[in-house]
Design a protein around this motif. Structure first.
Motif, PDB file in Angstrom:
ATOM      1  N   TYR A 237       0.786  -1.235   0.000  1.00 37.37           N
ATOM      2  CA  TYR A 237       0.000   0.000   0.000  1.00 37.37           C
ATOM      3  C   TYR A 237       0.821   1.289   0.000  1.00 37.37           C
ATOM      4  O   TYR A 237       0.288   2.363  -0.229  1.00 37.37           O
ATOM      5  N   LYS A 238       2.121   1.180   0.241  1.00 37.81           N
ATOM      6  CA  LYS A 238       2.914   2.397   0.415  1.00 37.81           C
ATOM      7  C   LYS A 238       2.907   3.274  -0.832  1.00 37.81           C
ATOM      8  O   LYS A 238       2.880   4.509  -0.748  1.00 37.81           O
ATOM      9  N   GLU A 239       2.925   2.645  -1.988  1.00 38.12           N
ATOM     10  CA  GLU A 239       2.922   3.412  -3.238  1.00 38.12           C
ATOM     11  C   GLU A 239       1.641   4.218  -3.378  1.00 38.12           C
ATOM     12  O   GLU A 239       1.650   5.336  -3.891  1.00 38.12           O
ATOM     13  N   ALA A 244      -0.098  11.203  -0.738  1.00 38.00           N
ATOM     14  CA  ALA A 244      -0.458  12.021   0.418  1.00 38.00           C
ATOM     15  C   ALA A 244       0.756  12.603   1.126  1.00 38.00           C
ATOM     16  O   ALA A 244       0.608  13.428   2.024  1.00 38.00           O
ATOM     17  N   ALA A 245       1.945  12.167   0.744  1.00 41.35           N
ATOM     18  CA  ALA A 245       3.163  12.666   1.392  1.00 41.35           C
ATOM     19  C   ALA A 245       3.444  14.096   0.961  1.00 41.35           C
ATOM     20  O   ALA A 245       3.065  14.519  -0.138  1.00 41.35           O
ATOM     21  N   LEU A 258       5.757   8.072   5.685  1.00 40.36           N
ATOM     22  CA  LEU A 258       4.710   7.118   5.326  1.00 40.36           C
ATOM     23  C   LEU A 258       4.727   5.910   6.267  1.00 40.36           C
ATOM     24  O   LEU A 258       3.674   5.442   6.712  1.00 40.36           O
ATOM     25  N   THR A 259       5.909   5.412   6.553  1.00 37.93           N
ATOM     26  CA  THR A 259       6.003   4.272   7.464  1.00 37.93           C
ATOM     27  C   THR A 259       5.539   4.650   8.862  1.00 37.93           C
ATOM     28  O   THR A 259       4.829   3.887   9.530  1.00 37.93           O
ATOM     29  N   LYS A 260       5.916   5.850   9.323  1.00 38.53           N
ATOM     30  CA  LYS A 260       5.458   6.316  10.640  1.00 38.53           C
ATOM     31  C   LYS A 260       3.934   6.388  10.677  1.00 38.53           C
ATOM     32  O   LYS A 260       3.301   6.012  11.679  1.00 38.53           O
ATOM     33  N   ALA A 261       3.334   6.878   9.605  1.00 36.35           N
ATOM     34  CA  ALA A 261       1.877   6.996   9.546  1.00 36.35           C
ATOM     35  C   ALA A 261       1.223   5.616   9.571  1.00 36.35           C
ATOM     36  O   ALA A 261       0.190   5.418  10.236  1.00 36.35           O
ATOM     37  N   ILE A 262       1.806   4.649   8.873  1.00 38.08           N
ATOM     38  CA  ILE A 262       1.264   3.286   8.863  1.00 38.08           C
ATOM     39  C   ILE A 262       1.317   2.688  10.265  1.00 38.08           C
ATOM     40  O   ILE A 262       0.340   2.115  10.757  1.00 38.08           O
ATOM     41  N   VAL A 263       2.459   2.821  10.922  1.00 42.38           N
ATOM     42  CA  VAL A 263       2.618   2.267  12.269  1.00 42.38           C
ATOM     43  C   VAL A 263       1.651   2.926  13.252  1.00 42.38           C
ATOM     44  O   VAL A 263       1.034   2.254  14.090  1.00 42.38           O
ATOM     45  N   LYS A 264       1.505   4.240  13.131  1.00 40.04           N
ATOM     46  CA  LYS A 264       0.601   4.958  14.041  1.00 40.04           C
ATOM     47  C   LYS A 264      -0.846   4.522  13.835  1.00 40.04           C
ATOM     48  O   LYS A 264      -1.598   4.341  14.806  1.00 40.04           O
TER      49      LYS A 264
END
Length: 464
Positions: A237-239, A244-245, A258-264
């Motif tokens: 899903y990161k792509e 939104a970045a 993006l990774t921080k947002a996914i983890v949160k």
């Protein structure tokens, strides 16, 4: 005039700094301007990659760095003397000798003296190194050192604590990526009143402040299960999230955000909708397991068949034309490339040590092998110095080409495997793509619900 120890440190720093640029495919540093170029300074960092972590951190600081290390690495005799010349200060940990009474008076005294002499100390407050994307419980030694040194001079030293977040994409892999996230320094004198009122409480408060700063500077997944889920979501899903970045942020910072947002968001839904998280996890696990069995990556599943075919044909042309250069590079680089890996796996079974051992061994194997090859070629072929220099320069360049060629070959093989499956087992590929679409649709819905519930836009700034 510099001492022998200072010269040795400077030489080693230059060698390792060069080695890091070769070892990592991308080495990025955010907020480098926040790093003071003089002490008294206490640098604190997370510790995911053993000896690689101090190498990375010290390479970024202009001034010499003194390292606080566990006493078990010192040994005796020459080894102990050598490590002390390299600015290592031994500290005793209860887990190393549980049956003995611990005393760190010498280490604390040496640390106080170094800070009072306006030197820079580097400490990893987690104590141990683990290859995980999380910050473990911090020990209080760093806060005790900082507050103790300041208290000895009535808080007049001006000590700062610099938090540094180390983020590896693949800590044990050659040519992976490295993102160093520098945080705002903490002024220890700000804790003067609190320390004078209750020294122990001040130590705990400062330790907690450092923990929060470091946690914001890294990817922090509380459990292995959440980390695995985060990695799966990143792959699929990161792509889609990239749009939104913040568009003005560098690529490496966007990736971190993006990774921080996914983890949160995983943490949020784990608290508010655990059944929803469990269902998504099951779908992702099933999808990823099928890909693994077919030796496929999610990246190819998201591409259209004609785009894959076009890219495969271009790759095939590249592989055909570049094959002679690949053989040349393989012939001249395989031995110095494989030796560090073999040595690392012979020396230790702990993955956290692979990267620093490979880096250290590779620093010697590649130059020595290149010099030997250059000497032999010059003697056998009677090369003039311009041709000898050209030959010598071709060795590392062909090595990088060979690595890129091999990666391209693997991607092309994966593309052709997908084509074969599409022809022979079209229903299977269609089913996998349908599973992927369902997962992405659920992630899109989760993102919408998450943003609506919190009434927050995408976080456009990296935490510091």
């Amino acid at each position: 005039m510099p001492t022998d120890a200072a010269m040795l440190y400077a030489i080693l720093k230059l060698i390792y700094k060069t080695g890091l640029q070769v070892f990592f495919r991308r080495f990025e540093v955010r907020n480098r301007s926040l790093m003071p170029d003089e002490g008294p300074l206490l640098v604190v960092s997370n510790h995911p990659n053993t000896f690689m972590d101090p190498i990375v951190t010290a390479s970024l600081l202009r001034q010499p760095v003194h390292f606080i290390a566990k006493s078990t690495v010192f040994g005796s005799g020459f080894q102990s003397w050598m490590l002390r010349q390299m600015h290592l200060i031994p500290i005793h940990r209860r887990e190393d000798n549980p049956d003995q009474a611990m005393s760190n008076d010498e280490a604390f005294a040496a640390s106080f003296k170094a800070l009072q002499q306006k030197k820079t100390l580097l400490i990893f407050p987690e104590g141990n190194s683990f290859n995980q994307r999380r910050l473990r419980k911090l020990k209080t030694g760093m806060a005790r050192i900082a507050l103790g040194a300041e208290a000895d001079t009535n808080f007049g030293l001006g000590i700062k604590i610099l938090p540094v977040g180390l983020n590896y994409t693949a800590p044990t892999r050659f040519r992976s990526d490295m993102f160093v996230n520098i945080g705002e320094p903490i002024v220890v004198a700000d804790y003067a009143t609190a320390s004078q009122q209750d020294a122990q409480a001040a130590v705990l408060t400062l330790t907690e402040e450092i923990r929060q700063r470091l946690e914001n500077l890294i990817i922090h997944t509380p459990t292995d299960e959440e980390d695995e889920l985060a990695r799966q979501i990143e792959a699929v899903y990161k792509e889609h999230l990239a749009a939104a970045a913040p568009p003005d942020a560098p690529a490496y910072e966007q990736d971190f955000l993006l990774t921080k947002a996914i983890v949160k968001s995983i943490g949020y839904f784990s608290q508010t909708a655990p059944a929803r998280v469990a269902a998504l996890k099951q779908k992702l696990n099933n999808y990823m397991l099928q890909l693994k069995r077919l030796r496929l990556q999610d990246a190819v599943m998201g591409k259209r068949s004609n785009a894959i075919l076009q890219q495969s044909l271009l790759n095939l042309l590249y592989l055909t034309v570049g094959f002679p250069v690949y053989l040349y590079g393989l012939l001249h680089n395989y031995i110095p490339y494989i030796i560090p890996s073999k040595v690392a796996r012979a020396v230790t079974k702990e993955e956290e040590w692979y990267a620093p051992i490979m880096l250290t061994v590779g620093i010697f194997t590649f130059p020595l092998f290149y010099l030997l090859a250059g000497w032999m070629a010059t003697g056998l072929l009677d090369l003039t110095w311009p041709w000898a220099l050209l030959y010598f320069l071709s060795l590392p360049l062909s090595g990088f080409f060979t690595l890129h060629y091999w990666n391209t070959l693997q991607r092309t093989q994966e593309h052709w495997l997908l084509f074969q499956l599409f022809i022979k087992r079209q229903n299977l590929i269609s089913d996998l793509r349908q599973q992927r679409q369902v997962i992405i649709a659920e992630l899109e819905a989760a993102k919408h619900d998450y943003m609506e519930e919190l009434k927050l836009p995408f976080e456009g700034k990296a935490s510091s």
